[in-house]
Design a protein around this motif. Structure first.
Motif, mmCIF file in Angstrom:
data_model
loop_
_atom_site.group_PDB
_atom_site.id
_atom_site.type_symbol
_atom_site.label_atom_id
_atom_site.label_comp_id
_atom_site.label_asym_id
_atom_site.label_seq_id
_atom_site.Cartn_x
_atom_site.Cartn_y
_atom_site.Cartn_z
ATOM 1 N N GLY A 93 -0.045 -19.595 -65.162
ATOM 2 C CA GLY A 93 0.471 -20.788 -65.791
ATOM 3 C C GLY A 93 1.984 -20.702 -65.787
ATOM 4 N N ASP A 94 2.643 -21.524 -66.560
ATOM 5 C CA ASP A 94 4.090 -21.401 -66.690
ATOM 6 C C ASP A 94 4.410 -20.088 -67.386
ATOM 7 O OD1 ASP A 94 4.285 -23.857 -65.532
ATOM 8 O OD2 ASP A 94 4.687 -24.938 -67.400
ATOM 9 N N ILE A 95 5.378 -19.337 -66.871
ATOM 10 C CA ILE A 95 5.742 -18.039 -67.438
ATOM 11 C C ILE A 95 7.172 -17.711 -67.001
ATOM 12 C CG2 ILE A 95 4.934 -16.589 -65.532
ATOM 13 C CD1 ILE A 95 4.300 -15.878 -69.281
ATOM 14 N N ALA A 96 7.867 -16.947 -67.814
ATOM 15 C CA ALA A 96 9.205 -16.463 -67.475
ATOM 16 C C ALA A 96 9.170 -14.941 -67.379
ATOM 17 C CB ALA A 96 10.223 -16.909 -68.521
ATOM 18 N N VAL A 97 10.002 -14.398 -66.497
ATOM 19 C CA VAL A 97 10.050 -12.950 -66.262
ATOM 20 C C VAL A 97 11.480 -12.484 -66.456
ATOM 21 C CG1 VAL A 97 9.592 -11.080 -64.645
ATOM 22 C CG2 VAL A 97 8.149 -13.121 -64.625
ATOM 23 N N TYR A 98 11.661 -11.472 -67.324
ATOM 24 C CA TYR A 98 12.999 -10.989 -67.646
ATOM 25 C C TYR A 98 13.567 -10.110 -66.535
ATOM 26 C CZ TYR A 98 16.617 -8.138 -69.869
ATOM 27 O OH TYR A 98 17.779 -7.484 -70.156
ATOM 28 N N ALA A 99 12.741 -9.253 -65.938
ATOM 29 C CA ALA A 99 13.257 -8.283 -64.964
ATOM 30 C C ALA A 99 12.521 -8.409 -63.632
ATOM 31 C CB ALA A 99 13.166 -6.872 -65.545
ATOM 32 N N ASP A 100 11.674 -7.440 -63.282
ATOM 33 C CA ASP A 100 11.117 -7.345 -61.932
ATOM 34 C C ASP A 100 9.724 -7.972 -61.833
ATOM 35 O OD1 ASP A 100 13.368 -5.893 -61.219
ATOM 36 O OD2 ASP A 100 12.423 -3.974 -61.720
ATOM 37 N N TRP A 101 9.431 -8.464 -60.638
ATOM 38 C CA TRP A 101 8.107 -8.994 -60.284
ATOM 39 C C TRP A 101 7.668 -8.287 -59.009
ATOM 40 C CZ3 TRP A 101 5.359 -13.664 -61.981
ATOM 41 C CH2 TRP A 101 4.285 -14.015 -61.151
ATOM 42 N N THR A 102 6.554 -7.526 -59.085
ATOM 43 C CA THR A 102 6.061 -6.765 -57.943
ATOM 44 C C THR A 102 4.608 -7.109 -57.701
ATOM 45 O OG1 THR A 102 7.547 -4.925 -58.490
ATOM 46 C CG2 THR A 102 5.756 -4.463 -56.954
ATOM 47 N N HIS A 103 4.281 -7.535 -56.476
ATOM 48 C CA HIS A 103 2.909 -7.874 -56.100
ATOM 49 C C HIS A 103 2.422 -6.835 -55.102
ATOM 50 C CE1 HIS A 103 -0.087 -11.009 -54.267
ATOM 51 N NE2 HIS A 103 -0.691 -10.018 -54.893
ATOM 52 N N LEU A 104 1.550 -5.940 -55.562
ATOM 53 C CA LEU A 104 1.029 -4.884 -54.708
ATOM 54 C C LEU A 104 -0.290 -5.273 -54.064
ATOM 55 C CD1 LEU A 104 1.750 -1.736 -56.925
ATOM 56 C CD2 LEU A 104 3.113 -2.626 -55.024
ATOM 57 N N VAL B 91 9.439 -21.534 -72.713
ATOM 58 C CA VAL B 91 8.458 -20.830 -71.890
ATOM 59 C C VAL B 91 8.390 -19.376 -72.333
ATOM 60 C CG1 VAL B 91 7.811 -20.141 -69.551
ATOM 61 C CG2 VAL B 91 8.886 -22.360 -69.940
ATOM 62 N N GLY B 92 7.199 -18.908 -72.608
ATOM 63 C CA GLY B 92 7.007 -17.512 -72.983
ATOM 64 C C GLY B 92 7.418 -16.583 -71.859
ATOM 65 N N ARG B 93 7.970 -15.434 -72.245
ATOM 66 C CA ARG B 93 8.533 -14.509 -71.265
ATOM 67 C C ARG B 93 7.880 -13.141 -71.393
ATOM 68 N NH1 ARG B 93 15.003 -14.281 -70.862
ATOM 69 N NH2 ARG B 93 14.940 -12.944 -72.708
ATOM 70 N N ILE B 94 7.786 -12.430 -70.262
ATOM 71 C CA ILE B 94 7.408 -11.028 -70.251
ATOM 72 C C ILE B 94 8.579 -10.223 -69.702
ATOM 73 C CG2 ILE B 94 4.944 -11.518 -70.023
ATOM 74 C CD1 ILE B 94 5.198 -10.874 -67.047
ATOM 75 N N THR B 95 8.479 -8.901 -69.758
ATOM 76 C CA THR B 95 9.578 -8.061 -69.279
ATOM 77 C C THR B 95 9.475 -7.908 -67.765
ATOM 78 O OG1 THR B 95 8.218 -6.186 -70.030
ATOM 79 C CG2 THR B 95 10.048 -6.878 -71.441
ATOM 80 N N SER B 96 8.826 -6.870 -67.249
ATOM 81 C CA SER B 96 8.576 -6.730 -65.812
ATOM 82 C C SER B 96 7.085 -6.824 -65.555
ATOM 83 C CB SER B 96 9.096 -5.386 -65.299
ATOM 84 O OG SER B 96 10.504 -5.352 -65.290
ATOM 85 N N LEU B 97 6.735 -7.237 -64.334
ATOM 86 C CA LEU B 97 5.333 -7.449 -63.979
ATOM 87 C C LEU B 97 4.991 -6.731 -62.685
ATOM 88 C CD1 LEU B 97 2.642 -9.039 -64.500
ATOM 89 C CD2 LEU B 97 3.558 -10.781 -62.947
ATOM 90 N N VAL B 98 3.826 -6.069 -62.687
ATOM 91 C CA VAL B 98 3.231 -5.520 -61.471
ATOM 92 C C VAL B 98 1.827 -6.088 -61.359
ATOM 93 C CG1 VAL B 98 2.382 -3.464 -60.290
ATOM 94 C CG2 VAL B 98 4.573 -3.387 -61.480
ATOM 95 N N ILE B 99 1.510 -6.686 -60.222
ATOM 96 C CA ILE B 99 0.174 -7.194 -59.939
ATOM 97 C C ILE B 99 -0.487 -6.231 -58.962
ATOM 98 C CG2 ILE B 99 -1.173 -9.140 -59.052
ATOM 99 C CD1 ILE B 99 1.353 -10.885 -59.608
#
Length: 208
Positions: free
Chosen positions: A182-193, A164-172
Motif C-alpha cells: 500500500g502507500d508507505i514511506a521508507v526512511y533509509a534502504d530498500w533491498t529486494h532479494l 504516510v506511515g514510515r518504516i526505517t529500512s526494508l529487506v524483502i
C-alpha cells in the motif's frame, strides 16, 4: 515479580507488576500482563499470555524456553527501550514508543504481524516478520531493518491517520507468496532479494 528456578506462577487473570524476572515456570494464561519496567526471561519455561503482554521498558530473553502462545507483545509508553528477544519467536508485536526510541538487539523473530505506532526511532538490528507490517509512524528514523521473509502472502501498508506511515529500512526476502504494497514511506534502504511484489496502486516515498 521474581520467579526463581523451581518455582511456578500461573496468571489467573490480568497481572500488573513493576518488573518480571522468570527463571522458573511462568504461565501467562489469557489475561493482560502489564510490566511497568523490565521483563527478563533467564531460564525455565515461559509461556506468554494468549492476550497482550505490555512491556514499558526493556525485554531480555537469555535462557530457558519461550512460547508466544498466540499472543501479542506491545512495547509502549514514554521511555526508551531495548528489545533483546534472543532466540525466542514472537507472534504479533506492536512498537508504540511515542516520542522515545526502541533499540533492537540482534534479530527479533516475529511469526505474526508487526504494527509500528508513532515512535521516534527504531534502532539496532533486524525485525524479521512472517506476517503483515503496518506503520502509523510518519516521522520515525533509525538504523533497524524490517525484513519480510514469510512464505505466504504479506502486506506492507500505512495506517497513519494523516500523512504516510514510515518504516526505517526494508529487506524483502520471500521464499514464496506475494508482498502487496500500500502507500508507505521508507526512511533509509530498500533491498529486494527475493519474492513477488504487487505494487499496483501504491505509492512508495523515500524520505530519509
Amino acid at each position: 515479580l521474581y520467579i526463581g528456578a523451581g518455582q511456578q506462577f500461573s496468571a489467573g487473570g490480568n497481572v500488573t507488576t513493576a518488573d518480571l524476572e522468570s527463571r522458573g515456570t511462568y504461565d501467562g494464561g489469557s489475561g493482560t500482563l502489564r510490566i511497568n519496567r523490565d521483563l527478563v526471561v533467564a531460564g525455565g519455561t515461559f509461556t506468554a499470555s494468549s492476550g497482550t503482554t505490555q512491556v514499558a521498558r526493556n525485554l531480555t530473553v537469555s535462557g530457558g524456553s519461550f512460547a508466544h502462545n498466540g499472543g501479542t507483545f506491545s512495547f509502549d509508553t514514554g521511555i526508551d527501550a531495548t528489545i533483546d528477544g534472543g532466540s525466542a519467536v514472537f507472534n504479533n508485536v506492536v512498537v508504540a514508543k511515542s516520542s522515545y526510541f526502541a533499540n533492537v538487539v540482534g534479530t527479533l523473530d516475529v511469526d505474526g504481524d508487526l504494527a509500528i505506532a508513532p515512535t521516534a526511532a527504531l534502532n539496532g538490528g533486524t525485525i524479521a516478520v512472517a506476517g503483515n507490517v503496518t506503520s502509523a509512524a510518519t516521522s520515525i528514523i533509525g538504523s533497524a531493518t524490517i525484513r519480510l521473509d514469510g512464505s505466504g502472502n504479506q502486506s506492507l501498508v500505512s495506517t497513519a491517520a494523516s500523512g504516510v506511515g514510515r518504516i526505517t529500512s526494508l529487506v524483502i526476502d520471500k521464499s514464496a507468496g506475494t508482498l502487496t504494497l500500500g502507500d508507505i514511506a521508507v526512511y533509509a534502504d530498500w533491498t529486494h532479494l527475493a519474492g513477488n511484489v504487487d505494487a499496483a496502486g501504491s505509492t512508495v516515498l523515500f524520505n530519509g
